[in-house]
Motif scaffolding. Structure first.
Motif, mmCIF file in Angstrom:
data_model
loop_
_atom_site.group_PDB
_atom_site.id
_atom_site.type_symbol
_atom_site.label_atom_id
_atom_site.label_comp_id
_atom_site.label_asym_id
_atom_site.label_seq_id
_atom_site.Cartn_x
_atom_site.Cartn_y
_atom_site.Cartn_z
ATOM 1 N N UNK A 8 3.520 -3.427 6.927
ATOM 2 C CA UNK A 8 3.442 -3.747 8.355
ATOM 3 C C UNK A 8 4.222 -2.715 9.163
ATOM 4 N N UNK A 9 5.433 -2.402 8.717
ATOM 5 C CA UNK A 9 6.255 -1.430 9.445
ATOM 6 C C UNK A 9 5.629 -0.039 9.454
ATOM 7 N N UNK A 10 4.839 0.265 8.428
ATOM 8 C CA UNK A 10 4.172 1.563 8.360
ATOM 9 C C UNK A 10 2.853 1.567 9.121
ATOM 10 N N UNK A 11 2.511 0.438 9.754
ATOM 11 C CA UNK A 11 1.291 0.387 10.560
ATOM 12 C C UNK A 11 0.047 -0.024 9.793
ATOM 13 N N UNK A 12 0.225 -0.640 8.635
ATOM 14 C CA UNK A 12 -0.910 -1.053 7.810
ATOM 15 C C UNK A 12 -0.996 -2.575 7.726
ATOM 16 N N UNK A 13 -1.078 -3.231 8.888
ATOM 17 C CA UNK A 13 -1.095 -4.685 8.943
ATOM 18 C C UNK A 13 -2.278 -5.278 8.199
ATOM 19 N N UNK A 14 -3.450 -4.670 8.334
ATOM 20 C CA UNK A 14 -4.652 -5.200 7.687
ATOM 21 C C UNK A 14 -4.502 -5.163 6.163
ATOM 22 N N UNK A 15 -3.975 -4.063 5.632
ATOM 23 C CA UNK A 15 -3.761 -3.982 4.187
ATOM 24 C C UNK A 15 -2.691 -4.972 3.733
ATOM 25 N N UNK A 16 -1.663 -5.130 4.529
ATOM 26 C CA UNK A 16 -0.611 -6.096 4.194
ATOM 27 C C UNK A 16 -1.200 -7.490 4.057
#
Length: 84
Positions: A8-16
């Motif tokens: 999430x912090x790296x900008x990958x909310x969908x993958x999270x």
């Protein structure tokens, strides 16, 4: 949980959201936990020689190595199953 937060912090909310309750989420937990110690052990004093620009290529290399490993594992499983 930490791996999900890191995604999430790296900008990958969908993958999270996709990975958090699957084997990939568990894999990332172990990977993120082990990586700092493994880097320290493998690189030692050379850690200062790392360059940020190498990160993307290194991540691609790790992903390809994992993919190859999974393919080889599946091939061994298949040949064992056929051989029985």
């Amino acid at each position: 949980m930490r791996a999900t937060l890191a995604l999430v912090l790296a900008g990958h909310e969908a993958l999270a959201a996709l990975w958090m309750h699957h084997e990939m989420g568990a894999f990332l937990e172990e990977f993120f936990s082990a990586l700092p110690g493994e880097l320290h052990e493998a690189l030692g004093d050379r850690i200062g020689d790392l360059r940020p620009r190498w990160a993307i290529g290194t991540s691609r290399l790790v992903a390809r190595m994992l993919s190859k490993h999974i393919d080889e594992f599946a091939d061994r499983d298949l040949s064992l199953a056929i051989g029985r």
